[in-house]
Design a protein around this motif. Structure first.
Motif, mmCIF file in Angstrom:
data_model
loop_
_atom_site.group_PDB
_atom_site.id
_atom_site.type_symbol
_atom_site.label_atom_id
_atom_site.label_comp_id
_atom_site.label_asym_id
_atom_site.label_seq_id
_atom_site.Cartn_x
_atom_site.Cartn_y
_atom_site.Cartn_z
ATOM 1 N N PRO A 120 0.807 -1.223 0.000
ATOM 2 C CA PRO A 120 0.000 0.000 0.000
ATOM 3 C C PRO A 120 0.844 1.280 0.000
ATOM 4 O O PRO A 120 0.300 2.358 -0.218
ATOM 5 C CB PRO A 120 -0.810 -0.111 1.304
ATOM 6 N N THR A 121 2.143 1.161 0.261
ATOM 7 C CA THR A 121 2.984 2.362 0.287
ATOM 8 C C THR A 121 3.440 2.769 -1.103
ATOM 9 O O THR A 121 4.079 3.815 -1.254
ATOM 10 C CB THR A 121 4.229 2.126 1.165
ATOM 11 N N LEU A 122 3.131 1.962 -2.130
ATOM 12 C CA LEU A 122 3.572 2.237 -3.499
ATOM 13 C C LEU A 122 2.375 2.322 -4.435
ATOM 14 O O LEU A 122 1.243 2.019 -4.053
ATOM 15 C CB LEU A 122 4.522 1.129 -3.970
ATOM 16 N N ASN A 123 2.624 2.757 -5.659
ATOM 17 C CA ASN A 123 1.589 2.790 -6.690
ATOM 18 C C ASN A 123 1.599 1.475 -7.465
ATOM 19 O O ASN A 123 2.610 1.125 -8.088
ATOM 20 C CB ASN A 123 1.829 3.941 -7.669
ATOM 21 N N LYS A 124 0.496 0.744 -7.406
ATOM 22 C CA LYS A 124 0.375 -0.487 -8.182
ATOM 23 C C LYS A 124 0.175 -0.128 -9.654
ATOM 24 O O LYS A 124 -0.750 0.619 -9.999
ATOM 25 C CB LYS A 124 -0.803 -1.315 -7.668
ATOM 26 N N LEU A 125 1.022 -0.668 -10.521
ATOM 27 C CA LEU A 125 0.961 -0.341 -11.939
ATOM 28 C C LEU A 125 0.198 -1.370 -12.756
ATOM 29 O O LEU A 125 -0.736 -1.045 -13.478
ATOM 30 C CB LEU A 125 2.373 -0.174 -12.503
ATOM 31 N N THR A 126 0.602 -2.642 -12.639
ATOM 32 C CA THR A 126 -0.023 -3.672 -13.457
ATOM 33 C C THR A 126 0.375 -5.045 -12.957
ATOM 34 O O THR A 126 1.252 -5.161 -12.092
ATOM 35 C CB THR A 126 0.402 -3.527 -14.933
ATOM 36 N N GLN A 127 -0.268 -6.070 -13.472
ATOM 37 C CA GLN A 127 0.100 -7.450 -13.187
ATOM 38 C C GLN A 127 0.410 -8.149 -14.501
ATOM 39 O O GLN A 127 -0.328 -8.052 -15.479
ATOM 40 C CB GLN A 127 -1.023 -8.199 -12.466
ATOM 41 N N ILE A 128 1.539 -8.858 -14.521
ATOM 42 C CA ILE A 128 1.937 -9.648 -15.685
ATOM 43 C C ILE A 128 2.218 -11.055 -15.177
ATOM 44 O O ILE A 128 3.106 -11.248 -14.343
ATOM 45 C CB ILE A 128 3.180 -9.074 -16.378
ATOM 46 N N GLY A 129 1.477 -12.030 -15.667
ATOM 47 C CA GLY A 129 1.634 -13.382 -15.157
ATOM 48 C C GLY A 129 1.258 -13.419 -13.688
ATOM 49 O O GLY A 129 0.189 -12.948 -13.293
ATOM 50 N N ALA A 130 2.124 -13.970 -12.863
ATOM 51 C CA ALA A 130 1.853 -14.069 -11.423
ATOM 52 C C ALA A 130 2.426 -12.908 -10.634
ATOM 53 O O ALA A 130 2.290 -12.873 -9.418
ATOM 54 C CB ALA A 130 2.424 -15.382 -10.889
ATOM 55 N N HIS A 131 3.079 -11.946 -11.293
ATOM 56 C CA HIS A 131 3.750 -10.851 -10.588
ATOM 57 C C HIS A 131 2.993 -9.538 -10.725
ATOM 58 O O HIS A 131 2.514 -9.198 -11.816
ATOM 59 C CB HIS A 131 5.185 -10.680 -11.113
ATOM 60 N N ILE A 132 2.922 -8.803 -9.625
ATOM 61 C CA ILE A 132 2.310 -7.481 -9.585
ATOM 62 C C ILE A 132 3.431 -6.464 -9.399
ATOM 63 O O ILE A 132 4.279 -6.617 -8.514
ATOM 64 C CB ILE A 132 1.287 -7.376 -8.451
ATOM 65 N N PHE A 133 3.430 -5.403 -10.206
ATOM 66 C CA PHE A 133 4.533 -4.452 -10.232
ATOM 67 C C PHE A 133 4.107 -3.098 -9.669
ATOM 68 O O PHE A 133 2.977 -2.646 -9.876
ATOM 69 C CB PHE A 133 5.056 -4.294 -11.663
ATOM 70 N N TYR A 134 5.064 -2.462 -8.974
ATOM 71 C CA TYR A 134 4.809 -1.196 -8.293
ATOM 72 C C TYR A 134 5.937 -0.198 -8.574
ATOM 73 O O TYR A 134 7.065 -0.588 -8.852
ATOM 74 C CB TYR A 134 4.741 -1.400 -6.774
ATOM 75 N N ARG A 135 5.593 1.082 -8.434
ATOM 76 C CA ARG A 135 6.591 2.152 -8.493
ATOM 77 C C ARG A 135 6.481 2.993 -7.227
ATOM 78 O O ARG A 135 5.479 2.953 -6.506
ATOM 79 C CB ARG A 135 6.400 3.037 -9.716
ATOM 80 N N TRP A 136 7.535 3.777 -6.974
ATOM 81 C CA TRP A 136 7.501 4.692 -5.835
ATOM 82 C C TRP A 136 6.376 5.707 -6.046
ATOM 83 O O TRP A 136 6.083 6.111 -7.163
ATOM 84 C CB TRP A 136 8.808 5.454 -5.703
ATOM 85 N N LYS A 137 5.795 6.165 -4.961
ATOM 86 C CA LYS A 137 4.793 7.222 -5.051
ATOM 87 C C LYS A 137 5.462 8.585 -5.222
ATOM 88 O O LYS A 137 6.582 8.803 -4.767
ATOM 89 C CB LYS A 137 3.911 7.236 -3.802
ATOM 90 N N GLY A 138 4.741 9.495 -5.857
ATOM 91 C CA GLY A 138 5.214 10.869 -5.971
ATOM 92 C C GLY A 138 6.410 11.036 -6.887
ATOM 93 O O GLY A 138 6.633 10.262 -7.824
ATOM 94 N N ALA A 139 7.214 12.049 -6.579
ATOM 95 C CA ALA A 139 8.340 12.408 -7.436
ATOM 96 C C ALA A 139 9.388 11.315 -7.518
ATOM 97 O O ALA A 139 10.112 11.219 -8.514
ATOM 98 C CB ALA A 139 8.980 13.700 -6.921
ATOM 99 N N TYR A 140 9.471 10.455 -6.498
ATOM 100 C CA TYR A 140 10.506 9.422 -6.488
ATOM 101 C C TYR A 140 10.253 8.337 -7.530
ATOM 102 O O TYR A 140 11.158 7.565 -7.837
ATOM 103 C CB TYR A 140 10.606 8.800 -5.096
ATOM 104 N N GLY A 141 9.045 8.269 -8.074
ATOM 105 C CA GLY A 141 8.747 7.293 -9.108
ATOM 106 C C GLY A 141 8.813 7.858 -10.509
ATOM 107 O O GLY A 141 8.577 7.136 -11.477
ATOM 108 N N GLU A 142 9.123 9.147 -10.626
ATOM 109 C CA GLU A 142 9.211 9.780 -11.939
ATOM 110 C C GLU A 142 10.565 9.499 -12.590
ATOM 111 O O GLU A 142 11.575 9.313 -11.897
ATOM 112 C CB GLU A 142 9.006 11.288 -11.806
ATOM 113 N N PRO A 143 10.613 9.466 -13.922
ATOM 114 C CA PRO A 143 11.881 9.175 -14.612
ATOM 115 C C PRO A 143 13.031 10.078 -14.178
ATOM 116 O O PRO A 143 14.184 9.645 -14.125
ATOM 117 C CB PRO A 143 11.525 9.387 -16.092
#
Length: 388
Positions: free
Chosen positions: A249-272
């Protein structure tokens, strides 16, 4: 004709006045809100959905985006585990206990109920792979292949590419090591700190299956050649769908591919723009023989629960398993590192010791009675009574 001329002459002041008002209006500066609205309309091309929102946020620097997200009501999501809302940003109670249920299906349902934050998907830049020497190239390729193979050997190609993307994203993230082998084996020297469980659960002792290894190696080679897994963007975390880790819950859930769910940092820390760390080019030498020895061996979920309790008392981490469709599957390492949470017995013992300082001072003990030779204690007591 004369009447028509007089009529036009009479109306001339009105026309001139209207023309003057129009000229004055055109020379008056437009309100700021109008200019902003027009800029938004031009930038989004009238699309006020997720695509238009991404077009706006992509132009923001990290500080501007952090300020915008702070006031975004969409970021306010209900808290989990019954904790105070906002615990994922600051908690004084430590990590919540994980409950996977008897089959892992509860975690699957909870993961499925968490919506994808697709509006925060940002495509990562191609990884710039410039090893210092051919040996560094060999080490980097082997470590990345190991990560893809042991983490996602039976996942679809897109899932393997996503795992490779996470590893390379971490190399560029200042929160992690700046080498590929450093990221893959980060924390492997501690049972409480493995970032990838295969580096400390003994999986490396098992010889890889030839065709699966070659498949993982091809994925790793493409990633090092600049291939980008756009579906996961700047993701730095993932987990299997049959678990629900405390950090999700501390991260942004992006998508699920196969059995894995992927997340990025919230806010500016997840930006390129936040992925500014440069790849060092010099890969560390990994002692694979050392990391091939399993530190923990647990066969059943019952043994895992017992080991978890024992490890919690020592501030360590252990493997956790769950039963899924009648088969025992390893969840991974439960990190319990750092200062361990105090147990009820610990707290009771501490309070008992503190009560010594909070209570009244003990009374001065009476002086000891010296008994003369040949006199019994009873006789002394009788002599000491009043009136004797």
């Amino acid at each position: 004709m004369l009447k028509r001329t007089r009529r036009l002459a009479a109306g001339a002041p009105v026309v001139l006045a209207a023309f003057g008002v129009a000229m004055a209006a055109s020379s008056t500066p437009r309100p700021e809100i109008d200019r902003r609205a027009e800029a938004v309309r031009t930038l989004t091309k009238g699309d006020l959905g997720a695509k238009g929102f991404a077009a706006i946020t992509n132009r923001m620097d990290p500080s501007q985006l952090a300020m915008a997200l702070r006031h975004d009501p969409g970021e306010r999501q209900p808290a989990l585990y019954g904790l105070t809302p906002g615990w994922e940003s600051l908690t004084l109670a430590g990590r919540p206990r994980l409950e996977f249920g008897a089959t892992g299906l509860d975690a699957m349902k909870l993961n499925a109920a968490t919506p994808n934050a697709s509006q925060y998907l940002r495509v990562a830049a191609p990884f710039v792979f410039k090893p210092a020497t051919p040996e560094d190239r060999r080490r980097a390729l082997r470590c990345l292949t190991q990560g893809v193979y042991y983490e996602a050997a039976l996942e679809p190609t897109a899932g393997q590419e996503a795992v490779a993307q996470v590893i390379l994203n971490r190399v560029r993230d200042p929160n992690y090591a700046n080498t590929i082998c450093g990221v893959v084996f980060e924390g492997a020297e501690r049972t409480t700190g493995c970032q990838f469980s295969f580096t400390c659960d003994g999986a490396l002792s098992q010889a890889p299956v030839g065709w699966a290894w070659e498949r993982a190696k091809r994925v790793a080679e493409r990633a090092l050649a600049g291939n980008v897994a756009a579906a996961v963007g700047t993701a730095t975390h993932y987990h299997a769908d049959y678990v629900h880790p405390w950090w999700s819950p501390t991260l942004n859930k992006l998508t699920q591919i196969g059995a894995h769910i992927f997340y990025r940092w919230k806010g500016a820390y997840g930006e390129p723009a936040a992925f500014s760390q440069r790849y060092s080019g010099r890969e560390p030498l990994i002692d694979e023989a050392r990391f091939s020895r399993p530190r923990i061996q647990i066969a059943t979920a019952a043994e895992a629960d017992k080991a978890l309790a024992e490890a919690a008392a020592n501030g360590e981490g252990v493997m956790r398993t769950v039963e899924i469709n009648g088969q025992t599957r390893v969840v991974g390492v439960a990190s319990l590192g750092g200062r361990r949470q105090a147990t009820p017995d610990d707290i009771a013992a501490i309070n008992q010791r503190l009560s010594v300082f909070e209570g009244p001072a003990p009374a001065t003990p009476p002086a000891p009675v010296v008994v003369a030779p040949g006199v019994t204690p009873m006789a002394v007591e009788e002599v000491g009574r009043p009136g004797s």
